[in-house]
Design a protein around this motif. Structure first.
Motif, PDB file in Angstrom:
ATOM      1  N   HIS A  15       0.835  -1.080   0.081  1.00 12.66           N
ATOM      2  CA  HIS A  15      -0.010  -0.112   0.034  1.00 12.66           C
ATOM      3  C   HIS A  15       0.866   1.224  -0.140  1.00 12.66           C
ATOM      4  O   HIS A  15       0.259   2.434   0.130  1.00 12.66           O
ATOM      5  CB  HIS A  15      -0.961  -0.274   1.181  1.00 12.66           C
ATOM      6  CG  HIS A  15      -2.100  -0.990   0.856  1.00 12.66           C
ATOM      7  ND1 HIS A  15      -3.296  -0.955   0.235  1.00 12.66           N
ATOM      8  CD2 HIS A  15      -2.203  -2.193   1.495  1.00 12.66           C
ATOM      9  CE1 HIS A  15      -4.043  -1.709   0.177  1.00 12.66           C
ATOM     10  NE2 HIS A  15      -3.451  -2.661   0.783  1.00 12.66           N
ATOM     11  N   ILE A  16       2.254   1.280  -0.331  1.00 12.05           N
ATOM     12  CA  ILE A  16       3.026   2.253  -0.513  1.00 12.05           C
ATOM     13  C   ILE A  16       3.362   2.193  -1.982  1.00 12.05           C
ATOM     14  O   ILE A  16       3.680   1.105  -2.632  1.00 12.05           O
ATOM     15  CB  ILE A  16       4.370   2.226   0.211  1.00 12.05           C
ATOM     16  CG1 ILE A  16       4.191   2.314   1.714  1.00 12.05           C
ATOM     17  CG2 ILE A  16       5.309   3.576  -0.008  1.00 12.05           C
ATOM     18  CD1 ILE A  16       5.438   2.173   2.606  1.00 12.05           C
ATOM     19  N   GLY A  17       3.008   3.371  -2.526  1.00 12.45           N
ATOM     20  CA  GLY A  17       3.299   3.472  -4.135  1.00 12.45           C
ATOM     21  C   GLY A  17       4.415   4.443  -4.339  1.00 12.45           C
ATOM     22  O   GLY A  17       4.946   5.103  -3.512  1.00 12.45           O
ATOM     23  N   LEU A  18       4.934   4.144  -5.770  1.00  9.05           N
ATOM     24  CA  LEU A  18       6.185   5.036  -5.964  1.00  9.05           C
ATOM     25  C   LEU A  18       5.668   6.030  -7.027  1.00  9.05           C
ATOM     26  O   LEU A  18       5.078   5.830  -8.192  1.00  9.05           O
ATOM     27  CB  LEU A  18       7.351   4.290  -6.622  1.00  9.05           C
ATOM     28  CG  LEU A  18       8.247   5.020  -7.262  1.00  9.05           C
ATOM     29  CD1 LEU A  18       9.152   5.879  -6.060  1.00  9.05           C
ATOM     30  CD2 LEU A  18       9.551   4.189  -7.794  1.00  9.05           C
ATOM     31  N   GLY A  19       5.709   7.370  -6.690  1.00  8.50           N
ATOM     32  CA  GLY A  19       5.501   8.531  -7.372  1.00  8.50           C
ATOM     33  C   GLY A  19       6.523   8.873  -8.159  1.00  8.50           C
ATOM     34  O   GLY A  19       7.837   9.006  -7.741  1.00  8.50           O
ATOM     35  N   LEU A  20       6.639   9.454  -9.503  1.00  8.20           N
ATOM     36  CA  LEU A  20       7.596   9.725 -10.516  1.00  8.20           C
ATOM     37  C   LEU A  20       8.066  11.150 -10.633  1.00  8.20           C
ATOM     38  O   LEU A  20       8.747  11.430 -11.606  1.00  8.20           O
ATOM     39  CB  LEU A  20       7.639   8.944 -11.777  1.00  8.20           C
ATOM     40  CG  LEU A  20       7.343   7.434 -11.625  1.00  8.20           C
ATOM     41  CD1 LEU A  20       7.443   6.745 -12.867  1.00  8.20           C
ATOM     42  CD2 LEU A  20       8.899   6.822 -10.782  1.00  8.20           C
ATOM     43  N   ALA A  21       7.511  12.185  -9.868  1.00 11.45           N
ATOM     44  CA  ALA A  21       7.394  13.541 -10.115  1.00 11.45           C
ATOM     45  C   ALA A  21       8.685  13.846 -10.024  1.00 11.45           C
ATOM     46  O   ALA A  21       9.264  14.822 -10.632  1.00 11.45           O
ATOM     47  CB  ALA A  21       6.317  14.162  -9.257  1.00 11.45           C
ATOM     48  N   ALA A  22       9.414  13.437  -8.988  1.00 10.65           N
ATOM     49  CA  ALA A  22      10.880  13.861  -8.658  1.00 10.65           C
ATOM     50  C   ALA A  22      11.860  13.500  -9.820  1.00 10.65           C
ATOM     51  O   ALA A  22      13.119  13.942  -9.601  1.00 10.65           O
ATOM     52  CB  ALA A  22      11.348  13.207  -7.092  1.00 10.65           C
ATOM     53  N   VAL A  23      11.595  12.469 -10.236  1.00  5.30           N
ATOM     54  CA  VAL A  23      12.881  11.724 -11.059  1.00  5.30           C
ATOM     55  C   VAL A  23      12.374  11.809 -12.604  1.00  5.30           C
ATOM     56  O   VAL A  23      13.339  11.327 -13.588  1.00  5.30           O
ATOM     57  CB  VAL A  23      13.202  10.351 -10.689  1.00  5.30           C
ATOM     58  CG1 VAL A  23      13.684  10.343  -9.467  1.00  5.30           C
ATOM     59  CG2 VAL A  23      11.880   9.450 -10.820  1.00  5.30           C
ATOM     60  N   GLY A  24      11.273  12.225 -13.019  1.00  7.84           N
ATOM     61  CA  GLY A  24      10.852  12.348 -14.547  1.00  7.84           C
ATOM     62  C   GLY A  24      11.444  13.798 -15.159  1.00  7.84           C
ATOM     63  O   GLY A  24      11.051  13.704 -16.418  1.00  7.84           O
ATOM     64  N   ARG A  25      11.856  14.505 -14.285  1.00  9.85           N
ATOM     65  CA  ARG A  25      12.280  15.909 -15.135  1.00  9.85           C
ATOM     66  C   ARG A  25      13.545  16.399 -14.102  1.00  9.85           C
ATOM     67  O   ARG A  25      13.640  16.102 -13.208  1.00  9.85           O
ATOM     68  CB  ARG A  25      10.995  16.828 -14.981  1.00  9.85           C
ATOM     69  CG  ARG A  25      10.361  16.923 -13.637  1.00  9.85           C
ATOM     70  CD  ARG A  25       9.183  17.631 -13.764  1.00  9.85           C
ATOM     71  NE  ARG A  25       8.424  17.458 -12.431  1.00  9.85           N
ATOM     72  CZ  ARG A  25       7.145  17.768 -12.238  1.00  9.85           C
ATOM     73  NH1 ARG A  25       6.526  18.325 -13.134  1.00  9.85           N
ATOM     74  NH2 ARG A  25       6.507  17.728 -10.831  1.00  9.85           N
ATOM     75  N   PRO A  26      14.240  17.363 -14.745  1.00  9.17           N
ATOM     76  CA  PRO A  26      15.304  17.625 -13.929  1.00  9.17           C
ATOM     77  C   PRO A  26      15.048  18.505 -12.817  1.00  9.17           C
ATOM     78  O   PRO A  26      15.625  18.664 -11.951  1.00  9.17           O
ATOM     79  CB  PRO A  26      16.241  18.275 -15.138  1.00  9.17           C
ATOM     80  CG  PRO A  26      15.353  18.631 -16.193  1.00  9.17           C
ATOM     81  CD  PRO A  26      14.189  17.549 -16.199  1.00  9.17           C
ATOM     82  N   GLY A  27      14.014  19.488 -12.792  1.00  5.35           N
ATOM     83  CA  GLY A  27      13.661  20.668 -12.148  1.00  5.35           C
ATOM     84  C   GLY A  27      12.253  20.069 -11.302  1.00  5.35           C
ATOM     85  O   GLY A  27      11.240  19.766 -11.949  1.00  5.35           O
ATOM     86  N   TYR A  28      12.266  20.309 -10.044  1.00  2.97           N
ATOM     87  CA  TYR A  28      11.221  20.188  -9.032  1.00  2.97           C
ATOM     88  C   TYR A  28      11.379  20.969  -7.869  1.00  2.97           C
ATOM     89  O   TYR A  28      12.088  21.604  -7.524  1.00  2.97           O
ATOM     90  CB  TYR A  28      10.985  18.754  -8.968  1.00  2.97           C
ATOM     91  CG  TYR A  28       9.426  18.314  -8.473  1.00  2.97           C
ATOM     92  CD1 TYR A  28       8.369  19.003  -9.104  1.00  2.97           C
ATOM     93  CD2 TYR A  28       9.352  17.418  -7.134  1.00  2.97           C
ATOM     94  CE1 TYR A  28       6.954  18.642  -8.530  1.00  2.97           C
ATOM     95  CE2 TYR A  28       8.002  17.225  -6.782  1.00  2.97           C
ATOM     96  CZ  TYR A  28       6.844  17.669  -7.364  1.00  2.97           C
ATOM     97  OH  TYR A  28       5.733  17.491  -6.940  1.00  2.97           O
ATOM     98  N   ILE A  29      10.219  20.991  -7.247  1.00  2.00           N
ATOM     99  CA  ILE A  29      10.198  21.845  -5.963  1.00  2.00           C
ATOM    100  C   ILE A  29      10.539  21.020  -4.669  1.00  2.00           C
ATOM    101  O   ILE A  29      10.582  21.869  -3.631  1.00  2.00           O
ATOM    102  CB  ILE A  29       8.653  22.549  -5.757  1.00  2.00           C
ATOM    103  CG1 ILE A  29       7.976  21.426  -5.304  1.00  2.00           C
ATOM    104  CG2 ILE A  29       8.341  23.413  -6.853  1.00  2.00           C
ATOM    105  CD1 ILE A  29       6.528  21.959  -5.106  1.00  2.00           C
TER     106      ILE A  29
END
Length: 323
Positions: A15-29
């Motif tokens: 029930h823990i998923g992996l989100g790819l927001a932080a590694v799918g693009r070079p810039g993030y917050i």
């Protein structure tokens, strides 16, 4: 619903998923990206990193993977990983439409993503997602619905989404901002031919921002699967940025601040899947320890004191730089 697969999973981390927001693009917050990613943020470097994270997550029981059209090349990276592993058939793949990535693989773009919840944007992005993920796409969500979003009232869009649902794609939505609860309740009222349109909701909930909890309880009671994003508050709940109260509780448990922060969310009775936004294998391993954290009443009381007023929380989030 595809999330029924998780009901039969045997690992404590299912029930823990992996989100790819932080590694799918070079810039993030997210905080700490200079340390996490270093200087090499080429497409090939982040593709390799994403595949290593997906391998590690799957090996440790993670069965939900979350991408979005606006997460740079996240769908592309995920699709390539799936293509190389055709025997993997026990996972749930989710993505989102409604934002277009516009940073052109830079960290200093004037605008990194542009929001558009129109029918035209849906049709364009659905085609793009389908081209990459094909029939591996289980869940398609409207990205960051707010109470004023036209996606809540556009009957033509609702009909298009209902067509996708009839073809076997689960339809959901995500929320952002201080009025998440209002957006959730409005979405719960959306129907097509008398049937609820949305089967999942993905919202921000963490030790600092808990305002969506009553509405998420209502969504769960209505039969929706609840996915929790930003459980780490974009890094504000991880070492070295975590508040002292969280650091103290983490020390008592012998685990990291991140594991405690995620455990606090996992214990919510309405939480179906809680996303890790790990950018490194080490972070992922630490995040997954959340499944075995046992918080006592005193620790829970102390963590409750961390809650911020929603407006203040989202103002702070809005000031985090892309880097």
């Amino acid at each position: 619903m595809p999330f029924a697969r998780l009901a039969t999973a045997t690992t404590p981390t299912c029930h823990i998923g992996l989100g790819l927001a932080a590694v799918g693009r070079p810039g993030y917050i997210n905080l700490g990206r200079d340390h996490d990613l270093g200087e090499d943020r080429s497409v090939e470097s982040l593709r390799t990193r994403t595949h290593e994270l997906l391998d590690a997550a799957y090996a440790q029981g993670v069965r939900y993977f979350d991408a979005a059209r606006s997460y740079g090349r996240s769908e592309e990276f995920l699709a390539a990983w799936l293509k190389a592993r055709p025997d993997i058939d026990d996972i749930v793949v989710g993505s989102k439409w409604g934002y277009t990535y516009t940073a052109d693989w830079t960290t200093d773009a004037e605008r990194h993503e542009v929001k558009d919840h129109s029918v035209q944007a849906y049709e364009r992005q659905r085609a793009e997602s389908t081209e990459l993920l094909g029939d591996r796409l289980d869940l398609y969500q409207i990205h960051s619905v707010t109470p004023d979003s036209p996606a809540l009232t556009d009957k033509e869009l609702h009909a298009k989404l209902a067509e996708a649902a009839a073809e076997g794609v689960t339809i959901g939505f995500s929320t952002s901002g201080p009025a998440q609860a209002d957006a959730i309740r409005a979405a719960l009222a959306v129907t097509v031919d008398g049937e609820p349109l949305f089967r999942t909701v993905q919202s921000t909930f963490n030790a600092l921002e808990t305002s969506a909890a009553p509405a998420l309880t209502e969504a769960h009671d209505a039969g929706l699967t609840v996915i929790v994003k930003e459980a780490m508050a974009n890094g504000r709940l991880a070492d070295p940025y975590a508040p002292d109260q969280l650091k103290a509780v983490a020390e008592e448990t012998g685990l990291g601040c991140d594991a405690v922060a995620l455990a606090l969310v996992l214990r919510q009775p309405w939480a179906g899947v809680v996303l890790s936004g790990a950018a490194t294998i080490t972070q992922l391993a630490s995040n997954l320890h959340a499944a075995v954290v046992d918080l006592n009443e005193d620790q829970l009381t102390r963590l409750t004191a961390l809650v911020e007023e929603p407006g203040a929380y989202w103002d702070r989030r809005g000031q985090l730089p892309w880097h």
